[in-house]
Design a protein around this motif. Structure first.
Motif, PDB file in Angstrom:
ATOM      1  N   TYR A 150      19.750 -55.340  44.784  1.00 23.23           N
ATOM      2  CA  TYR A 150      19.269 -54.444  45.834  1.00 23.23           C
ATOM      3  C   TYR A 150      19.766 -53.012  45.673  1.00 23.23           C
ATOM      4  CZ  TYR A 150      17.369 -58.178  48.815  1.00 23.23           C
ATOM      5  OH  TYR A 150      16.613 -59.207  49.327  1.00 23.23           O
ATOM      6  N   TRP A 167      17.725 -50.834  50.314  1.00 21.23           N
ATOM      7  CA  TRP A 167      17.476 -52.049  51.050  1.00 21.23           C
ATOM      8  C   TRP A 167      18.588 -52.410  52.028  1.00 21.23           C
ATOM      9  CZ3 TRP A 167      12.743 -54.108  50.768  1.00 21.23           C
ATOM     10  CH2 TRP A 167      11.946 -53.775  49.655  1.00 21.23           C
ATOM     11  N   PHE A 173      15.116 -52.458  56.705  1.00 22.22           N
ATOM     12  CA  PHE A 173      14.971 -53.424  55.624  1.00 22.22           C
ATOM     13  C   PHE A 173      16.201 -54.305  55.422  1.00 22.22           C
ATOM     14  CE2 PHE A 173      12.508 -49.599  54.332  1.00 22.22           C
ATOM     15  CZ  PHE A 173      11.250 -50.137  54.447  1.00 22.22           C
ATOM     16  N   ALA A 177      16.072 -58.107  53.977  1.00 22.94           N
ATOM     17  CA  ALA A 177      16.654 -58.288  52.646  1.00 22.94           C
ATOM     18  C   ALA A 177      17.632 -59.456  52.628  1.00 22.94           C
ATOM     19  CB  ALA A 177      17.358 -57.002  52.207  1.00 22.94           C
TER      20      ALA A 177
END
Length: 313
Positions: A150, A167, A173, A177
């Motif tokens: 990520y 992320w 997000f 994630a």
């Protein structure tokens, strides 16, 4: 001439050899059974009952082991907990995380299991092994690998998708994630369970569906999926219990951030207990989580088994 009559001696009854051996075996097993049952009871009391009682008692006290404080406060910790906006944010995050992870786990697990079960798929053993590998991999190791994936600068996720997203540090997000990582880690368990359920389906029912001219989708929706209901019930119940207590992935990936975007109840308990040393408040949150887990599990179980009981009667 007098004749003396002699009564023949009657031999005592001899017990059947099999019965004697079974009786002696049962007598020999009694101490072993007693030891096993006693060990199980002691383990349950030590590892299950006592922590629950300790958490309940601790939640009623102002408890700080650093300064040796253990003072009765009654329901003050619960009143503070239910008035804390961080607790409600963590509760919403926990429900969203649990729901998304369960749906992803069930859908992905069922789809891949059905694909492996299909006649078109070869090397089924290889696919079963590959799908199950993430499940047996330590969660901490998986979380650290996904943390690198990520990474907004050199992570594989952005490189593969052609995106420029941070992320784990964007509140929009971060929680999705964490959910994606959790689904990837756990879907293999659902695949194995659904495969076991698929291979246990009665062949005559599937043949009858083929004879009736049911297509692939109708066969799955009307025959296979309803018969896999017990498997789905088990997957969902174990997922509810596990995901309501999820902690490691949040701790490694986001530490509850950014802000409180990924703060789950389990992480809130960790912060209050091991960062703020407010064990009374943490115990209150833990007991509320315990009650919530039990209620949600019972509601889902009754929702899934109620219609079956009705049909059985």
């Amino acid at each position: 001439m007098t004749t003396t009559e002699t009564t023949p001696a009657v031999a005592p009854p001899v017990a059947a050899p099999g019965r004697r051996r079974s009786t002696s075996t049962a007598r020999g097993e009694r101490p072993l059974r007693l030891v096993v049952v006693t060990t199980i009871i002691v383990a349950i009391l030590t590892l299950v009952a006592w922590p629950i009682v300790a958490a309940l008692l601790g939640s009623l006290h102002d408890w700080n082991p650093l300064n040796d404080t253990y003072r009765w406060v009654g329901l003050a910790n619960y009143r503070r907990l239910f008035a804390d906006p961080v607790f409600w944010t963590s509760s919403v995050n926990t429900v969203v995380f649990m729901t998304g992870a369960i749906i992803g786990r069930v859908v992905l697990g069922m789809a891949l299991a059905y694909a492996v079960y299909s006649r078109l798929t070869r090397t089924k053993t290889l696919f079963r092994t590959l799908f199950y590998l993430p499940t047996v991999t330590p969660l901490v190791a998986v979380a650290y690998v996904w943390r690198l994936m990520y990474n907004p600068q050199f992570g594989a996720v952005n490189s593969f998708l052609g995106l420029d997203v941070n992320w784990l540090y964007d509140s929009r997000f971060a929680l999705p994630a964490v959910m994606v990582m959790t689904i990837w880690k756990d879907f293999g368990f659902a695949v194995i369970l659904y495969l076991a359920g698929l291979y246990a389906l009665p062949a005559d029912v599937l043949e009858a569906a083929d004879v009736d001219g049911a297509g692939a989708w109708a066969r799955f929706r009307q025959v296979i999926w309803p018969m896999l209901r017990p498997t789905t019930l088990f997957v969902v119940v174990t997922s509810i219990i596990g995901y309501l207590q999820a902690f490691v992935q949040v701790f490694v990936l986001t530490a509850g951030g950014p802000g409180d975007a990924t703060s789950l109840i389990s992480y809130l308990i960790y912060q209050q207990a091991f960062e703020n040393y407010n064990f009374g408040y943490a115990s209150a949150a833990a007991f509320v989580l315990f009650i919530g887990t039990a209620v949600l599990t019972m509601l889902w179980y009754r929702a899934q088994t109620g219609p079956l009981r009705g049909k059985a009667h």
